[in-house]
Design a protein around this motif. Structure first.
Motif, short mmCIF file in Angstrom:
data_model
loop_
_atom_site.label_atom_id
_atom_site.label_comp_id
_atom_site.label_asym_id
_atom_site.label_seq_id
_atom_site.Cartn_x
_atom_site.Cartn_y
_atom_site.Cartn_z
N HIS A 158 0.84 -1.20 0.00
CA HIS A 158 0.00 0.00 0.00
C HIS A 158 0.87 1.25 0.00
O HIS A 158 2.02 1.22 0.44
CB HIS A 158 -0.96 0.02 1.19
CG HIS A 158 -0.32 -0.07 2.55
ND1 HIS A 158 0.17 -1.25 3.06
CD2 HIS A 158 -0.12 0.87 3.51
CE1 HIS A 158 0.66 -1.04 4.28
NE2 HIS A 158 0.50 0.24 4.58
N TYR A 159 0.33 2.31 -0.54
CA TYR A 159 0.99 3.60 -0.49
C TYR A 159 -0.04 4.62 -0.04
O TYR A 159 -1.25 4.37 -0.04
CB TYR A 159 1.62 3.99 -1.84
CG TYR A 159 0.65 4.15 -2.99
CD1 TYR A 159 -0.03 5.35 -3.19
CD2 TYR A 159 0.43 3.11 -3.90
CE1 TYR A 159 -0.90 5.51 -4.25
CE2 TYR A 159 -0.44 3.27 -4.97
CZ TYR A 159 -1.11 4.47 -5.14
OH TYR A 159 -1.97 4.63 -6.19
N GLY A 160 0.46 5.78 0.36
CA GLY A 160 -0.48 6.79 0.82
C GLY A 160 0.22 8.07 1.22
O GLY A 160 1.43 8.22 1.08
N VAL A 161 -0.58 8.99 1.74
CA VAL A 161 -0.08 10.28 2.19
C VAL A 161 -0.54 10.51 3.62
O VAL A 161 -1.65 10.11 4.00
CB VAL A 161 -0.56 11.42 1.27
CG1 VAL A 161 -2.08 11.53 1.25
CG2 VAL A 161 0.08 12.75 1.67
N ILE A 162 0.34 11.12 4.39
CA ILE A 162 0.05 11.43 5.79
C ILE A 162 0.13 12.93 5.99
O ILE A 162 1.09 13.58 5.55
CB ILE A 162 1.06 10.76 6.75
CG1 ILE A 162 1.11 9.25 6.52
CG2 ILE A 162 0.71 11.08 8.20
CD1 ILE A 162 2.38 8.80 5.85
N THR A 163 -0.88 13.51 6.61
CA THR A 163 -0.84 14.91 7.03
C THR A 163 -1.01 14.92 8.55
O THR A 163 -1.10 13.85 9.19
CB THR A 163 -1.94 15.74 6.38
OG1 THR A 163 -3.22 15.33 6.89
CG2 THR A 163 -1.93 15.57 4.86
#
Length: 530
Positions: free
Chosen positions: A426-431
């Motif tokens: 999985h890949y993603g973005v974190i804020t």
């Protein structure tokens, strides 16, 4: 003669004052911030006075995040300052570190630093750029470890955490005292199978630890990628993990101490024969005793290093950094291990002490990452940065500055599947608030959106909630921006949200990970890949 002696001492003192700082980097494997008292977990699992000393005398980072939550890849990220797809080390199963690429130790060594690497290396090639290295082969063992001393096989008697501490202090004492140094003291602990030292068997007096709220997480409404795992306390822990079986490499004296603690308790377990939820509860308690005892041994050895720096007058000109290759699950979501983009494995502890630069007792909430460490080491050492790095120096943050252009998000990508824990790539973005995640193969194509403000335990996905449609759109665009920034190509995201469609045809085809000798291994591969 006396005048010459004073002149010599003056010149040595002046040279020392002019030296760039020394660096001691203490790196653990699978150290959970929840297990460190300076991070204030509500369960109050353990007191870690020596790690806490670093937090009190330096800076504690509360949002230090990893880019690929697994041991070897995190170590490759630190060496290079680049994401896994750029440094070539994707996973523990079939990756081998390319030591010919630019790394920070090569630069620091060339600029006059003495470089030492002691403990767990786990990059499948010999360390390069170090004057001295003495590392565990592969994962290493907790008792009586074989090691590789500058290419020569050796074997030590005793407990590995203490041996790494001994070797660290020995090198510090014998180093060339006319040069600045960097010591990378890298512990195996508290990695699975969490084998405590004899002195801490029963340290907690059979304490009953508070269970995490999500110990029996049902994964309701979540992707199959989350529920169909193999890293649960209920389904994955073995008799070796829970010490119903002893290690096979103990000396008679070590085995005697081991059996004196575990066997009476194991007999009670066998008599009770717990099952279902009761079995999970029993395993959790055993896990906490063992894991935390391993952390106590690490804390002891952190204290030994700090005491040595004080005794030798090195404290004022030495930066001490403590971190881990990733966080770890201590029963949250019913899990142990790491890998996920979720908080307990994504977030790693990070403490830094730099007298005269860092204000004592500071807490920093900026998003920082292991990807920043190489640039930070080089900046501290007054060396040029590596080419094409993805991170940036943390020195401005150490000084209390807040750069206006500091990152507001971080890209994440995990690759290893199916062994050893069946966590889907999985890949993603974190804020600061959100995580948008795409599980993309082999049998899922799902998105999840976590909102840490509304659901800090991360038990619910908000992806299909119409109220989050604009948030999803913005975060998908941010994923594309970050992928372009680090030059990783992936399939175009499925830009749909309910009945609303977004244009996603902006990314090139997937970049497949390299296939090595370990590709396709089945039985036995899980153990090796841990």
């Amino acid at each position: 003669m006396l005048r010459a002696l004073f002149t010599s001492l003056f010149l040595a003192t002046a040279a020392s004052a002019a030296q760039p700082p020394n660096i001691v980097f203490i790196f653990c494997d699978d150290l959970a911030y929840q297990a460190m008292s300076c991070y204030g977990d509500h369960r109050k699992l353990l007191e870690t006075p020596n790690m806490d000393r670093l937090a009190k005398e330096g800076m504690r980072f509360d949002r230090c995040l990893v880019t690929n939550s697994i041991c070897g890849p995190s170590r490759a990220v630190i060496q290079t300052g680049k994401y896994s797809h750029a440094n070539g080390f994707y996973n523990n199963s079939n990756s081998k570190f390319d030591s010919s690429q630019p790394t920070f130790p090569k630069v620091m060594h060339e600029k006059g630093y003495q470089m030492a690497m002691i403990g767990k290396w786990h990059l499948m090639t010999d360390p390069v750029g170090y004057d001295y290295w003495n590392v565990l082969p592969g994962q290493g063992v907790y008792y009586n470890p074989p090691m590789i001393d500058n290419g020569k096989p050796v074997k030590y008697d005793g407990y590995t955490t203490d041996i790494i501490g001994d070797l660290t202090l020995d090198w510090l004492q014998k180093r060339d005292k006319t040069k600045p140094f960097m010591m990378m003291c890298q512990h195996k602990a508290p990695h699975r199978e969490w084998e405590p030292p004899s002195r801490y068997l029963g340290f907690d007096k059979d304490r009953v630890y508070e269970e995490p709220e999500t110990l029996f997480d049902s994964y309701s409404g979540r992707s199959k990628a989350v529920s169909d795992h193999d890293m649960g306390i209920d389904r994955t822990m073995t008799d070796r993990d829970t010490k119903l079986v002893a290690p096979n490499n103990l000396t008679p004296e070590q085995k005697k101490a081991w059996d004196a603690y575990y066997e009476p308790r194991n007999a009670k377990y066998r008599e009770a024969a717990p099952a279902g939820r009761d079995l999970v509860k029993w395993r959790y308690q055993r896990y906490m005793h063992d894991y935390l005892a391993c952390v106590k041994a690490v804390d002891d050895n952190v204290g030994r290093v700090l005491d040595y720096l004080d005794k030798e007058g090195l404290t004022e000109n030495t930066v001490v950094m403590l971190s881990s290759d990733q966080g770890f699950y201590l029963g949250e979501h019913g899990w142990f291990d790491k890998r996920w983009i979720f908080e307990e494995s994504l977030r790693t502890p990070f403490l830094v002490r730099w007298p005269g630069v860092i204000k004592p007792g500071t807490v920093n909430n900026k998003i920082v990452s292991l990807i920043d460490f190489a640039s930070t080491f080089l900046d501290i050492a007054q060396c040029p940065n590596l080419p094409d790095v993805h991170g940036r120096s943390l020195v401005p943050l150490f000084k209390g500055e807040e750069p206006a252009d500091w990152r507001k998000s971080l890209y994440y990508h995990y690759y290893e599947y199916p062994v050893p824990h069946r966590v889907r790539p999985h890949y993603g973005v974190i804020t600061d608030r959100y995580k948008l995640i795409h599980y993309y193969k082999p049998d899922v194509d799902d998105w999840e959106l976590m909102d840490r403000e509304k659901d800090p335990l991360e038990t619910k996905s908000f992806y299909n909630d119409p109220a989050y449609a604009e948030t999803v759109k913005e975060l998908k665009a941010e994923i594309l921006r970050l992928q372009a920034e680090v030059k990783e190509t992936m399939p175009p995201p499925r830009f749909t949200h309910g009945n609303k469609a977004f244009d996603g045809e902006v990314n090139p085809p997937v970049q497949e990970q390299p296939k090595g000798k370990g590709a396709g291994k089945k039985k036995g591969a899980a153990k090796k890949a841990e």
